[in-house]
Design an enzyme around this catalytic site. Structure first.
Site, PDB file in Angstrom:
ATOM      1  N   HIS A 118       6.110   4.685  12.566  1.00  0.00           N
ATOM      2  CA  HIS A 118       6.234   4.580  11.112  1.00  0.00           C
ATOM      3  C   HIS A 118       7.258   5.630  10.663  1.00  0.00           C
ATOM      4  CE1 HIS A 118       4.000   4.177   7.067  1.00  0.00           C
ATOM      5  NE2 HIS A 118       4.798   5.211   6.862  1.00  0.00           N
ATOM      6  N   CYS A 171       5.717  10.186  -0.790  1.00  0.00           N
ATOM      7  CA  CYS A 171       4.442  10.882  -0.592  1.00  0.00           C
ATOM      8  C   CYS A 171       4.333  12.016  -1.595  1.00  0.00           C
ATOM      9  CB  CYS A 171       4.343  11.420   0.836  1.00  0.00           C
ATOM     10  SG  CYS A 171       2.837  12.377   1.107  1.00  0.00           S
ATOM     11  N   ARG A 201       0.843  -1.214   0.000  1.00  0.00           N
ATOM     12  CA  ARG A 201       0.000   0.000   0.000  1.00  0.00           C
ATOM     13  C   ARG A 201       0.873   1.257   0.000  1.00  0.00           C
ATOM     14  NH1 ARG A 201      -0.651   4.714   2.619  1.00  0.00           N
ATOM     15  NH2 ARG A 201      -0.199   3.662   4.601  1.00  0.00           N
ATOM     16  N   ASP A 202       1.528   1.535   1.110  1.00  0.00           N
ATOM     17  CA  ASP A 202       2.289   2.783   1.222  1.00  0.00           C
ATOM     18  C   ASP A 202       3.426   2.826   0.208  1.00  0.00           C
ATOM     19  OD1 ASP A 202       3.060   5.225   2.192  1.00  0.00           O
ATOM     20  OD2 ASP A 202       3.962   4.474   4.032  1.00  0.00           O
ATOM     21  N   HIS A 222      10.289   7.195   7.908  1.00  0.00           N
ATOM     22  CA  HIS A 222      10.807   7.302   6.543  1.00  0.00           C
ATOM     23  C   HIS A 222      12.302   7.572   6.616  1.00  0.00           C
ATOM     24  CE1 HIS A 222       7.231   7.636   3.704  1.00  0.00           C
ATOM     25  NE2 HIS A 222       6.738   7.265   4.875  1.00  0.00           N
ATOM     26  N   ASN A 246      10.216   4.599   2.663  1.00  0.00           N
ATOM     27  CA  ASN A 246       9.906   4.198   4.031  1.00  0.00           C
ATOM     28  C   ASN A 246      11.109   3.455   4.613  1.00  0.00           C
ATOM     29  OD1 ASN A 246       6.710   4.337   4.726  1.00  0.00           O
ATOM     30  ND2 ASN A 246       7.037   4.162   2.535  1.00  0.00           N
TER      31      ASN A 246
HETATM   32 MG    MG Z   1       5.022   5.885   4.803  1.00  0.00          MG
END
Ligand code: MG
Length: 315
Positions: A204, A237, A12-13, A206, A246
């Site tokens: 989370h 992003c 997903r991300d 990066h 990430n």
């Molecule tokens: Mg992320």
């Protein structure tokens, strides 16, 4: 022995902002390979407006076709009630909603204020609760925002508390633009400590500025037991320029393995999954540990790393 739970958000991300088409078969293979490697939780995709995030339009198909492994949690990101209904129809094991700790980022990312975003979650939480499906709440830009700069840990604590009281099972404190250093992680953990139990705190990171592994280690030392990562270090992003990559799952696993922190995940399995998706995307992925594994020739499967890195010569 310390143990952590790794959530791989790569499908997903990691893939949501890919400029080119990613075949649905490659996504299915990625999810299956990660689960096979022992990753306990995989964020499969998102049920968002396909006009806004075209790369996630095939999420229902990925959910339908993935061979599920018992014990693995297959989660989905949802922006609103309609997305939540679709995700539950696809039998997602867990839903993830997203709010921002920064007012201006919230308006840019979802065209709504933070308060409006939280209000949208209420029916999602209600529906999920009635179906006994847990909800994770992302809090993006928790360490800094491209427009507003630093975000106060007290704001993060207040919003985290609101998300929990609305019914979130866990709060995912996210460094969306990769600005945090360990001191910031300590400050946020101190601030949210009285509000969010550690076992419901997710972090989370990066690796935009090369601090993701240091931050992950600080989080683990601070008692956090759930960490997000993306195989290969996929991701970025679109609304946060330069926020590429990430925390790589391989980098996190290597850190843990060598430091006596158990994850239950096989590093070679994740590296093979990342190599396969790297070949599909036609480019090298940023994970340092993946590059080292590929250079040492320990990673099966096709890889673009191998073709252009003179693999094996540095053995
Ligand atoms: Mg992320």
């Amino acid at each position: 022995m310390t143990a952590i739970r790794v959530c791989d958000v790569g499908p997903r991300d990691g893939l949501q902002n890919e400029p080119g088409e990613v075949p649905v078969e490659a996504k299915i293979a990625l999810v299956e390979a990660l689960a096979e490697a022992g990753v306990p939780e995989v964020e499969v995709g998102s049920f968002v407006d396909p006009r806004r995030v075209p790369r996630m339009a095939d999420t229902p198909e990925v959910f339908r076709r993935v061979r599920r492994r018992s014990g693995t949690v297959y989660s989905a990101l949802v922006p609103n009630l309609r997305g939540a209904e679709a995700a539950l129809e696809s039998s997602a094991d867990k839903l993830a909603v997203f709010a921002s700790a920064s007012e201006s980022f919230s308006r840019r990312n979802v065209n709504a204020s933070i308060a409006e975003t939280l209000a949208r979650f209420a029916p999602v939480m209600e529906l999920a609760s009635s179906r006994r499906v847990p909800v994770r709440a992302y809090l993006s830009c928790a360490f800094g925002c491209p427009d507003e700069g630093a975000i106060s840990p007290s704001v993060v604590a207040r919003l985290s508390g609101e998300l929990l009281s609305m019914g979130a099972a866990e709060v995912d404190v996210s460094d969306t633009i990769g600005v945090a250093v360990p001191r910031d992680v300590e400050a946020v953990l101190d601030a949210i400590g009285p509000v969010v139990p550690r076992e419901r705190t997710v972090m989370h990171f990066h690796d935009t500025r090369g601090t993701a592994v240091a931050n992950a280690w600080t989080a683990i030392r601070g008692g956090v037991t759930i960490l997000d990562a993306c195989c290969g270090g996929l991701g970025g992003c679109p609304f946060a320029p330069g926020a590429t990559g990430n925390l790589a799952t391989e980098d996190l696993l290597y850190l843990c393995e060598r430091s006596g922190v158990s994850t239950g995940v096989r590093l070679d399995g994740v590296a093979a999954a990342a190599s396969a998706i790297s070949a599909v995307l036609g480019r090298r992925l940023p994970s340092r540990v993946l590059a080292a594994i590929v250079a040492a020739g320990d990673c099966g499967g096709p890889s673009v790393h191998r073709q252009d890195s003179g693999a094996g010569s540095s053995r």
